[in-house]
Scaffold this active site. Sequence first.
Site, short mmCIF file in Angstrom:
data_model
loop_
_atom_site.label_atom_id
_atom_site.label_comp_id
_atom_site.label_asym_id
_atom_site.label_seq_id
_atom_site.Cartn_x
_atom_site.Cartn_y
_atom_site.Cartn_z
N VAL A 15 -7.73 -0.89 -4.67
CA VAL A 15 -8.67 -1.41 -3.67
C VAL A 15 -9.95 -0.58 -3.63
CG1 VAL A 15 -9.00 -1.75 -1.18
CG2 VAL A 15 -6.90 -2.51 -2.27
N THR A 125 -4.24 -1.62 4.58
CA THR A 125 -3.47 -2.52 5.43
C THR A 125 -2.75 -1.69 6.50
OG1 THR A 125 -3.17 -3.97 3.54
CG2 THR A 125 -1.65 -4.28 5.39
N ARG A 153 -6.23 -9.57 -5.33
CA ARG A 153 -4.94 -9.54 -6.02
C ARG A 153 -5.06 -8.64 -7.23
NH1 ARG A 153 -5.12 -15.68 -7.33
NH2 ARG A 153 -7.22 -14.90 -7.70
N PRO A 251 9.64 -20.21 -8.42
CA PRO A 251 10.79 -19.34 -8.13
C PRO A 251 10.77 -18.13 -9.05
CG PRO A 251 11.49 -21.29 -9.35
CD PRO A 251 10.03 -21.46 -9.07
N CYS A 259 2.52 -4.44 -2.05
CA CYS A 259 2.10 -4.91 -0.72
C CYS A 259 3.18 -5.68 0.05
CB CYS A 259 0.86 -5.79 -0.86
SG CYS A 259 -0.58 -4.82 -1.36
N LYS A 324 4.14 -8.36 -11.62
CA LYS A 324 3.69 -9.72 -11.96
C LYS A 324 2.89 -9.61 -13.25
CE LYS A 324 -0.71 -9.75 -9.57
NZ LYS A 324 -1.65 -10.48 -8.77
N1 LIG Z 1 -3.12 -3.07 -4.35
C1 LIG Z 1 -3.43 -4.23 -3.78
O1 LIG Z 1 -3.33 -5.30 -4.40
C2 LIG Z 1 -3.91 -4.28 -2.36
C3 LIG Z 1 -4.52 -5.44 -1.88
C4 LIG Z 1 -4.97 -5.47 -0.57
C5 LIG Z 1 -4.79 -4.37 0.27
N2 LIG Z 1 -4.17 -3.26 -0.20
C6 LIG Z 1 -4.03 -2.11 0.70
O2 LIG Z 1 -5.04 -1.16 0.38
C7 LIG Z 1 -4.55 0.17 0.56
C8 LIG Z 1 -4.71 0.95 -0.75
O3 LIG Z 1 -3.92 0.32 -1.74
P1 LIG Z 1 -4.09 0.63 -3.29
O4 LIG Z 1 -3.18 -0.29 -4.02
O5 LIG Z 1 -5.53 0.67 -3.65
O6 LIG Z 1 -3.50 2.11 -3.35
P2 LIG Z 1 -3.52 3.10 -4.61
O7 LIG Z 1 -2.28 3.91 -4.49
O8 LIG Z 1 -3.79 2.35 -5.88
O9 LIG Z 1 -4.79 4.03 -4.35
C9 LIG Z 1 -4.91 4.90 -3.27
C10 LIG Z 1 -5.80 6.07 -3.69
O10 LIG Z 1 -6.05 6.86 -2.53
C11 LIG Z 1 -6.02 8.23 -2.91
N3 LIG Z 1 -5.79 9.04 -1.71
C12 LIG Z 1 -4.65 9.26 -1.03
N4 LIG Z 1 -4.86 10.04 0.03
C13 LIG Z 1 -6.20 10.33 0.03
C14 LIG Z 1 -7.04 11.10 0.88
N5 LIG Z 1 -6.54 11.73 1.95
N6 LIG Z 1 -8.34 11.21 0.57
C15 LIG Z 1 -8.85 10.58 -0.53
N7 LIG Z 1 -8.10 9.82 -1.35
C16 LIG Z 1 -6.79 9.70 -1.07
C17 LIG Z 1 -4.92 8.29 -3.94
O11 LIG Z 1 -5.03 9.46 -4.75
C18 LIG Z 1 -5.17 7.00 -4.72
O12 LIG Z 1 -6.08 7.19 -5.80
C19 LIG Z 1 -3.11 0.03 1.04
O13 LIG Z 1 -3.09 0.05 2.44
C20 LIG Z 1 -2.73 -1.35 0.55
O14 LIG Z 1 -1.72 -1.94 1.32
C21 LIG Z 1 -3.74 -3.18 -1.50
#
Ligand SMILES: NC(=O)c1ccc[n+]([C@@H]2O[C@H](COP(=O)([O-])OP(=O)(O)OC[C@H]3O[C@@H](n4cnc5c(N)ncnc54)[C@H](O)[C@@H]3O)[C@@H](O)[C@H]2O)c1
Length: 432
Positions: A15, A125, A153, A251, A259, A324
């Site tokens: 994200v 989230t 996504r 399915p 997520c 996926k």
């Molecule tokens: N992956 C998806 O498809 C998606 C889609 C929509 C929403 N989200 C939500 O977005 C959020 C992030 O998801 P993601 O998949 O990008 O996570 P991710 O694990 O890919 O990335 C998170 C990043 O944050 C860094 N991080 C952790 N703690 C930190 C801090 N204190 N300071 C700076 N950086 C820090 C980590 O090192 C990592 O690089 C979650 O809440 C997730 O539910 C994810």
Amino acid sequence: MMFVRRIAVVGTGYVGLTTGACLASLGHSVVCADVDAEKVERLSRGEVDILEPGLAELVAEGLASGRLSFVLGASAAVTEAEVVFLCVPTPMGVGGIADLQAVESVVDETRELLPSGCVIVNKSTVPVGTAVRTAELLRRDDVAVVSNPEFLREGTAVHDFLNPDRIVVGCDQQDAAERVAALYARLGAPTVLTDAASAEMVKYAANCFLAMKLSYVNAVAELCERLGANITDVTEGMGYDKRIGQAFLNPGPGWGGSCLPKDTHAMLQVADAADFEFRLLRATIDTNERQRQRMVEKVRLAVTGKRGGSLSHVRLGLLGLTFKAGTDDLRDSPALAVAAMLKQAGADLVAYDPALPGGRDLGSVSVVDDPYQAAKDVDGLVVLTEWPDFRSLDWARLAETVRRPVVVDMRNILDPDVIRRAGFTCTSLGRR
Ligand SMILES: NC(=O)c1ccc[n+]([C@@H]2O[C@H](COP(=O)([O-])OP(=O)(O)OC[C@H]3O[C@@H](n4cnc5c(N)ncnc54)[C@H](O)[C@@H]3O)[C@@H](O)[C@H]2O)c1
């Protein structure tokens, strides 16, 4: 009129990196921060290590134009920011509750450094009430906290960010919400401006609905098997109804990924805390757990010819491990969950996945570099991820490579006629 904002993005995962690179491509000046020093170094050199079409190109463009940079730690990114996006993980904590440690630690770290008048935007989230709690934790009357959930996504992150179905921005201070919404103005997407609690709820309500749709279709597929109907025709017939739509009607071995599992559990916890018994959501989760077990029983029957047959010393070739197709993300992958259950039932497993390099040992399964290697001397092939590449494999060659020509297609992506003509018996979902 185009205006340029100074933006900080904290967290450079799927994200955060997508948000940073895309906002820079829209003309804003973006500093991205992460706690992972090696990742920051790699990104500063333009090296993107997640599989997302178009992302490496946008990062390179941003670096070259000077509009995008990477720093270690949130405090180094926020000092001049007008808007600070939080894109840090919110994993499943004890009892299913969302773990907000990363969000809170960024607030602690940056409290004294945020410029007066800036806006903190939560893209992670988070449960309803987090914006209010974040503002309390922040103790800064001159900094607004806005909820702006992300809906991209994995596998199409850049495309989704730049072509969103909608933008949702929530804040109890209308002017702060409008400033954040204005960042996306060029995208021309429908925008829902609301209060913070409603914006936070939109994300959970949407993800839980998608999980429910998948659990529903898995249950209908099981019933189709029992009644002699064909799920592919059934979902096609359902999906033409605009109120239902074709998406999320296939399915599979159960839903997963980084997520849906954590968000459904977090919503259940939020409901419990509000003294609301969310039976529909509980059933959605239970149906998913049962689905994984059902997949193991399918393999037992297909490979041994008997319900409950033993998988002890049975060798299986798995096709697909990512949660996926189109991503290299293995977090909470249903394929890995089913693989672990097959392993526990005594099977020896070898796997091929187009997004994973060979030689990796993932605990329950070792990964090889090509599908024909994964098929060598196996008692059955199991399709676990819907990579389209699997359709065009040389199935006649695979039939000569396996020990026993059995395929269990848990994604219904193969053409059963092609597979059977190659000499395999083929079991899929929701078909007799
Ligand atoms: N992956 C998806 O498809 C998606 C889609 C929509 C929403 N989200 C939500 O977005 C959020 C992030 O998801 P993601 O998949 O990008 O996570 P991710 O694990 O890919 O990335 C998170 C990043 O944050 C860094 N991080 C952790 N703690 C930190 C801090 N204190 N300071 C700076 N950086 C820090 C980590 O090192 C990592 O690089 C979650 O809440 C997730 O539910 C994810």
